[in-house]
Design a protein around this motif. Sequence first.
Motif, short mmCIF file in Angstrom:
data_model
loop_
_atom_site.label_atom_id
_atom_site.label_comp_id
_atom_site.label_asym_id
_atom_site.label_seq_id
_atom_site.Cartn_x
_atom_site.Cartn_y
_atom_site.Cartn_z
N UNK A 80 8.14 -3.23 10.37
CA UNK A 80 6.94 -4.01 10.09
C UNK A 80 7.23 -5.33 9.37
N UNK A 81 8.46 -5.48 8.86
CA UNK A 81 8.77 -6.66 8.07
C UNK A 81 8.09 -6.65 6.72
N UNK A 82 7.67 -5.47 6.25
CA UNK A 82 6.98 -5.36 4.97
C UNK A 82 7.91 -5.70 3.82
N UNK A 83 7.35 -6.33 2.80
CA UNK A 83 8.12 -6.74 1.61
C UNK A 83 7.61 -5.94 0.42
N UNK A 84 8.51 -5.22 -0.22
CA UNK A 84 8.14 -4.42 -1.38
C UNK A 84 7.86 -5.34 -2.57
N UNK A 85 6.79 -5.06 -3.29
CA UNK A 85 6.42 -5.84 -4.48
C UNK A 85 7.28 -5.36 -5.65
N UNK A 86 8.29 -6.11 -5.97
CA UNK A 86 9.13 -5.79 -7.13
C UNK A 86 8.45 -6.23 -8.42
N UNK A 112 4.28 5.29 -5.62
CA UNK A 112 5.21 4.95 -4.53
C UNK A 112 5.58 3.48 -4.56
N UNK A 113 6.59 3.12 -3.78
CA UNK A 113 6.88 1.71 -3.57
C UNK A 113 5.67 1.09 -2.86
N UNK A 114 5.33 -0.12 -3.23
CA UNK A 114 4.16 -0.80 -2.68
C UNK A 114 4.63 -2.04 -1.93
N UNK A 115 4.19 -2.19 -0.70
CA UNK A 115 4.65 -3.31 0.12
C UNK A 115 3.48 -3.93 0.86
N UNK A 116 3.66 -5.18 1.25
CA UNK A 116 2.68 -5.92 2.05
C UNK A 116 3.38 -6.44 3.30
N UNK A 131 7.35 13.38 -1.89
CA UNK A 131 6.05 13.01 -2.46
C UNK A 131 6.22 12.01 -3.59
N UNK A 132 7.31 12.12 -4.33
CA UNK A 132 7.52 11.25 -5.49
C UNK A 132 8.51 10.13 -5.20
N UNK A 133 8.75 9.86 -3.94
CA UNK A 133 9.61 8.74 -3.54
C UNK A 133 9.11 8.21 -2.21
N UNK A 134 7.88 7.77 -2.19
CA UNK A 134 7.23 7.36 -0.95
C UNK A 134 7.04 5.85 -0.91
N UNK A 135 6.49 5.40 0.20
CA UNK A 135 6.18 3.99 0.41
C UNK A 135 4.75 3.87 0.91
N UNK A 136 3.97 3.00 0.30
CA UNK A 136 2.63 2.67 0.78
C UNK A 136 2.61 1.18 1.07
N UNK A 137 2.25 0.82 2.29
CA UNK A 137 2.23 -0.59 2.69
C UNK A 137 0.87 -0.95 3.25
N UNK A 138 0.43 -2.16 2.96
CA UNK A 138 -0.86 -2.65 3.46
C UNK A 138 -0.64 -3.99 4.15
#
Length: 301
Positions: A80-86, A112-116, A131-138
């Motif tokens: 997806x080319x998502x970029x994690x918000x550090x 979780x890691x959050x990405x856009x 569950x405690x090492x997931x990724x959520x992207x929007x």
Amino acid sequence: MDTKELDAGNGGSKIGGFGSRMALLIGTNIAVIALFTVVASILGVNPQGLVGLTIFSALFGFGGAFVSLLLSKKMALRATGAVVIEHPSNDAERWLVDMVTRLSREAGIETPDIAIFNSPSPNAFATGAKRNDALVAVSLGLLETMTADEVEAVIAHEIAHVANGDMVTMTLLQGVINTFVILIARILANVIISVLFRDRGGRFVYFGIVMALQVLLGFFGSMIVMWFSRRREFRADRDSGTLTSNASMISALQALQRQHTDDVLPDEVAAFGIRASKATGVRKLFASHPPLEDRIAALRG
């Protein structure tokens, strides 16, 4: 988008049941394989050969599924080319991080890691092996076209997928389906060779039959996986209503109904997106998501 204040919460999980559902799924699968082995032995199939074939099928059936799960976060980011918000760089990113952190705490999981990712289509997805090492992207389209309450409901839906362990459960189910497809295809191929060709079919004919049977059985097996996928979408919608409100989730789904942009999520994460399938007729049986109107009706009910 305005930044919201964090909710103190009570630290407890509002949704759950992952452990019991996981134990039930694993226990049921073990029982089915054991029963299949016993029945095959009664019918005269060599028990030792069947055990070896079952182990072989399970290794290949679960192997690919679990490798995909372990690599799911990296594959999703790349696809997806998502970029994690550090470190949040603006008010919108800070609001998003604060909101995901709060919802995660209320759901009883680590943030979780959050990405856009850059897409005009309003969408979001969750993935990860734990569950405690997931990724959520929007998508940017989601943030730009929905209200704050609607975005929060969509994020809560994805958080619910993580809290419910849906990625792991889907992997286990896919592994079981793969195992039975490989196992039954080879058993039937042996029967066909022995009955129709009197064991003179040769190795190439045998493997040709195996491949054809795997395609056919995999076709029906995918219907089972997609049926479960549609059921978990209803559950995630309901849990989103618990974390936010049914009204917010209904509003988010109605916002998706008004969108006319195509769903552009790649295959690697399409099953965990928020957007519904537009499949009709028989193709609905192979859709990972139920129709939006059905999901709205379920929340209203």
